[in-house]
Design a protein around this motif. Structure first.
Motif, PDB file in Angstrom:
ATOM      1  N   UNK A  77       0.797  -1.150  -0.034  1.00 45.55           N
ATOM      2  CA  UNK A  77       0.193  -0.037  -0.088  1.00 45.55           C
ATOM      3  C   UNK A  77       0.785   1.428  -0.008  1.00 45.55           C
ATOM      4  N   UNK A  78       1.767   1.248   0.487  1.00 48.48           N
ATOM      5  CA  UNK A  78       3.086   2.485   0.483  1.00 48.48           C
ATOM      6  C   UNK A  78       3.322   2.660  -0.649  1.00 48.48           C
ATOM      7  N   UNK A  79       3.975   1.557  -1.487  1.00 51.13           N
ATOM      8  CA  UNK A  79       4.307   1.435  -2.830  1.00 51.13           C
ATOM      9  C   UNK A  79       3.056   2.215  -3.818  1.00 51.13           C
ATOM     10  N   UNK A  80       2.120   1.735  -3.568  1.00 48.07           N
ATOM     11  CA  UNK A  80       1.039   2.146  -4.334  1.00 48.07           C
ATOM     12  C   UNK A  80       0.649   3.567  -4.048  1.00 48.07           C
ATOM     13  N   UNK A  81       0.701   4.120  -2.926  1.00 46.71           N
ATOM     14  CA  UNK A  81       0.435   5.638  -2.780  1.00 46.71           C
ATOM     15  C   UNK A  81       1.537   6.346  -3.557  1.00 46.71           C
ATOM     16  N   UNK A  82       2.706   5.980  -3.672  1.00 45.22           N
ATOM     17  CA  UNK A  82       3.852   6.687  -4.541  1.00 45.22           C
ATOM     18  C   UNK A  82       3.526   6.319  -6.052  1.00 45.22           C
ATOM     19  N   UNK A  83       2.833   5.071  -6.324  1.00 43.46           N
ATOM     20  CA  UNK A  83       2.762   4.941  -7.836  1.00 43.46           C
ATOM     21  C   UNK A  83       1.256   4.377  -7.883  1.00 43.46           C
ATOM     22  N   UNK A  84       0.294   5.062  -7.972  1.00 47.35           N
ATOM     23  CA  UNK A  84      -1.025   4.922  -8.291  1.00 47.35           C
ATOM     24  C   UNK A  84      -1.462   4.074  -9.224  1.00 47.35           C
ATOM     25  N   UNK A  85      -0.913   3.989 -10.305  1.00 45.36           N
ATOM     26  CA  UNK A  85      -1.175   3.184 -11.436  1.00 45.36           C
ATOM     27  C   UNK A  85      -0.811   1.721 -11.254  1.00 45.36           C
ATOM     28  N   UNK A  86       0.000   1.360 -10.220  1.00 47.71           N
ATOM     29  CA  UNK A  86       0.620   0.038 -10.067  1.00 47.71           C
ATOM     30  C   UNK A  86      -0.717  -0.947  -9.651  1.00 47.71           C
ATOM     31  N   UNK A  87      -0.614  -2.057 -10.448  1.00 45.71           N
ATOM     32  CA  UNK A  87      -1.651  -3.187  -9.896  1.00 45.71           C
ATOM     33  C   UNK A  87      -1.036  -4.168  -9.353  1.00 45.71           C
ATOM     34  N   UNK A  88      -1.242  -4.421  -8.037  1.00 47.31           N
ATOM     35  CA  UNK A  88      -0.849  -5.600  -7.160  1.00 47.31           C
ATOM     36  C   UNK A  88      -1.568  -6.469  -6.884  1.00 47.31           C
ATOM     37  N   UNK A  89      -1.367  -7.853  -7.401  1.00 44.32           N
ATOM     38  CA  UNK A  89      -2.270  -9.221  -7.458  1.00 44.32           C
ATOM     39  C   UNK A  89      -1.742  -9.644  -5.927  1.00 44.32           C
ATOM     40  N   UNK A  90      -2.402  -9.544  -5.155  1.00 46.07           N
ATOM     41  CA  UNK A  90      -1.938 -10.494  -3.740  1.00 46.07           C
ATOM     42  C   UNK A  90      -2.799 -11.616  -3.606  1.00 46.07           C
ATOM     43  N   UNK A  91      -2.008 -12.777  -4.063  1.00 42.73           N
ATOM     44  CA  UNK A  91      -2.829 -14.163  -3.903  1.00 42.73           C
ATOM     45  C   UNK A  91      -2.259 -14.664  -2.450  1.00 42.73           C
ATOM     46  N   UNK A  92      -3.474 -14.959  -1.758  1.00 34.95           N
ATOM     47  CA  UNK A  92      -3.284 -15.673  -0.563  1.00 34.95           C
ATOM     48  C   UNK A  92      -4.235 -16.742  -0.370  1.00 34.95           C
ATOM     49  N   UNK A  93      -4.107 -17.591   0.791  1.00 30.94           N
ATOM     50  CA  UNK A  93      -4.963 -18.691   0.828  1.00 30.94           C
ATOM     51  C   UNK A  93      -6.289 -18.333   1.231  1.00 30.94           C
ATOM     52  N   UNK A  94      -6.426 -17.391   2.381  1.00 32.86           N
ATOM     53  CA  UNK A  94      -7.845 -17.325   3.048  1.00 32.86           C
ATOM     54  C   UNK A  94      -8.207 -15.597   2.902  1.00 32.86           C
ATOM     55  N   UNK A  95      -7.341 -14.866   2.344  1.00 31.52           N
ATOM     56  CA  UNK A  95      -7.440 -13.519   2.199  1.00 31.52           C
ATOM     57  C   UNK A  95      -6.320 -12.690   2.710  1.00 31.52           C
ATOM     58  N   UNK A 112      -7.008  -2.029 -17.867  1.00 31.29           N
ATOM     59  CA  UNK A 112      -8.286  -1.588 -18.726  1.00 31.29           C
ATOM     60  C   UNK A 112      -8.871  -0.413 -18.428  1.00 31.29           C
ATOM     61  N   UNK A 113      -9.127  -0.442 -16.896  1.00 30.23           N
ATOM     62  CA  UNK A 113      -9.928   0.337 -16.125  1.00 30.23           C
ATOM     63  C   UNK A 113      -9.011   1.669 -15.682  1.00 30.23           C
ATOM     64  N   UNK A 114      -7.683   1.487 -15.749  1.00 31.08           N
ATOM     65  CA  UNK A 114      -6.705   2.280 -15.050  1.00 31.08           C
ATOM     66  C   UNK A 114      -7.160   2.358 -13.697  1.00 31.08           C
ATOM     67  N   UNK A 115      -7.285   1.350 -12.917  1.00 30.15           N
ATOM     68  CA  UNK A 115      -7.425   1.342 -11.698  1.00 30.15           C
ATOM     69  C   UNK A 115      -6.319   0.575 -10.927  1.00 30.15           C
ATOM     70  N   UNK A 116      -5.290   1.410 -10.547  1.00 26.64           N
ATOM     71  CA  UNK A 116      -4.213   0.659  -9.772  1.00 26.64           C
ATOM     72  C   UNK A 116      -4.721   0.333  -8.311  1.00 26.64           C
TER      73      UNK A 116
END
Length: 435
Positions: free
Chosen positions: A281-299, A354-358
């Motif tokens: 979330x800190x990295x995304x705040x500085x780069x809002x276009x970044x899409x981070x796919x966080x894969x976990x077991x239960x969330x 596609x939606x530009x939603x980082x």
């Protein structure tokens, strides 16, 4: 459209199940294969269709079919095992008031059992666990497992009766001002391991993205040696970077690589990323276009984000099990939550771009499996009847009969994954030049 649209019976859920390769992996080891009590294939094919549509928007055509779900079983020659998973590392066990799922794929998992159940494990850990869990209710077992790095889950009372889950759950998503992109301009940094994350990365590569796979020098991906053909299918065409995460300069370069990416795929729990001094979330705040796919077991959130889980136990926890006439549950397919999540994660990444939603997208094995487990309940007649056909099995629904197909491998051509670290120097020099 979904696979095999023109074949007679393709619209019948149970017939589609029989032809998918998954039915042959579902049911008792020495008995007839099973049809689940719900329509599983519609949800699975919807995931594939959604991904195909997202790829088309990037000008790419993804040829994917049911082999993406059962291909590992084909390559490893896995067979159905009823209450044992296809690779035999997970089991469904009967507690005092119902069923649980437990995975013990590593020696370290077996070493946790005395702390969980207060037992001496002995020469046969599964025998000791099976006997011990019968003395406890499922809620007691869950409470005793809390805080332990154990892949444990409670099965829902009625498989297939879950409410449909959303395909995506996200954090910190926001529109960005980035320009529209084509897939070949996307840079994907794949930090993931095992199955779901690498599959996501491979699907994005096949859409046209440049994918850089990052591994730890101290803990390289074990599948390179243990399952090289399967590893190639998931990682062929990716650039390979190996870093020493104990080295401050390497951690700095890892962060720079992430900051240069359009999409990041991770499969680590939040605590593990913290150890690498990475705060998505800190990295995304500085780069809002970044899409981070966080894969976990239960969330990703709260205590769920710290839970351990693998494709078989999480699928069972979500209700992806079939039930025989004796009332005993059986695993559906091979670690089915993993490929479902890989499909969902790739579709989520493309949709976000596609939606530009980082932002950080919480794509759990649990939610992907629950989406499928929420399928429509099938009547007994819709589930059909199974009979032996020589050495194989056939499923009949009304006047349509289909053989129960074995799984098959996806077509991967001659591509192979590069040697570990083959591209490290070039990629790091490129990142250093950018800085």
């Amino acid at each position: 459209m979904s696979a095999e649209p023109a074949i007679r019976g393709a619209a019948i859920p149970a017939i589609r199940w029989a032809r998918s390769g998954l039915m042959s992996l579902t049911g008792p080891e020495h008995g007839a294969p099973l049809v689940p009590a719900f329509d599983a294939m519609t949800g699975m094919h919807e995931l594939m269709d959604e991904l195909r549509c997202r790829a088309v928007a990037f000008g790419a055509r993804l040829d994917i079919d049911d082999s993406v779900l059962g291909g590992r079983a084909y390559l490893a020659n896995l067979r159905r095992g009823g209450v044992q998973s296809c690779n035999r590392s997970c089991r469904l066990l009967e507690a005092r008031d119902g069923w649980i799922a437990l995975s013990l794929p590593r020696l370290s998992d077996i070493e946790i059992l005395p702390a969980w159940l207060g037992i001496e494990v002995g020469a046969d850990p599964w025998a000791a666990v099976s006997e011990s869990v019968r003395r406890f209710d499922r809620a007691e077992l869950a409470a005793m497992a809390e805080g332990l790095p154990l892949a444990f889950a409670v099965l829902p009372e009625i498989a297939g009766a879950l409410a449909p889950a959303a395909a995506l759950a996200g954090l910190s998503r926001r529109p960005s001002t980035s320009s529209p992109v084509t897939a070949d301009s996307l840079l994907v940094v794949d930090l993931s391991a095992l199955w779901a994350g690498p599959l996501c990365g491979q699907l994005l590569r096949r859409t046209g993205a440049r994918v850089i796979k990052v591994e730890s020098a101290a803990r390289p991906e074990p599948a390179r040696q243990a399952a090289p053909v399967f590893f190639d299918q998931l990682n062929a065409g990716k650039e390979s970077v190996v870093l020493d995460f104990d080295d401050n300069s390497h951690r700095t370069r890892l962060r720079r690589l992430i900051e240069a990416a359009d999409i990041v795929i991770s499969s680590a729990r939040p605590r593990a990323l913290e150890q690498l001094e990475l705060d998505p979330q800190d990295i995304i705040r500085n780069r809002p276009a970044l899409v981070w796919i966080a894969i976990t077991a239960h969330g990703w959130h709260g205590t769920a984000g710290q839970r351990v889980g693998f494709g078989d136990d999480v699928a069972a926890a979500a209700g992806l099990v079939a039930t025989g006439d004796d009332g005993r549950p059986a695993f559906m397919g091979d670690a089915i939550a993993d490929p479902l999540t890989g499909l969902a994660a790739a579709a989520a990444a493309l949709r976000a771009r596609l939606q530009g939603a980082g932002g950080l997208y919480d794509i759990s094995l649990r939610s992907s499996a629950e989406r499928v487990a929420g399928g429509r309940r099938l009547t007994p007649s819709e589930r059909g009847t199974v009979r032996a056909c020589g050495a194989d099995w056939c499923l009949r629904v009304d006047d349509i009969e289909a053989p129960v197909s074995a799984p098959w491998a996806p077509s991967a051509g001659d591509e192979r994954a590069g040697p570990a670290g083959a591209h490290t120097r070039r990629v790091l020099e490129e990142i250093d030049r950018r800085c």
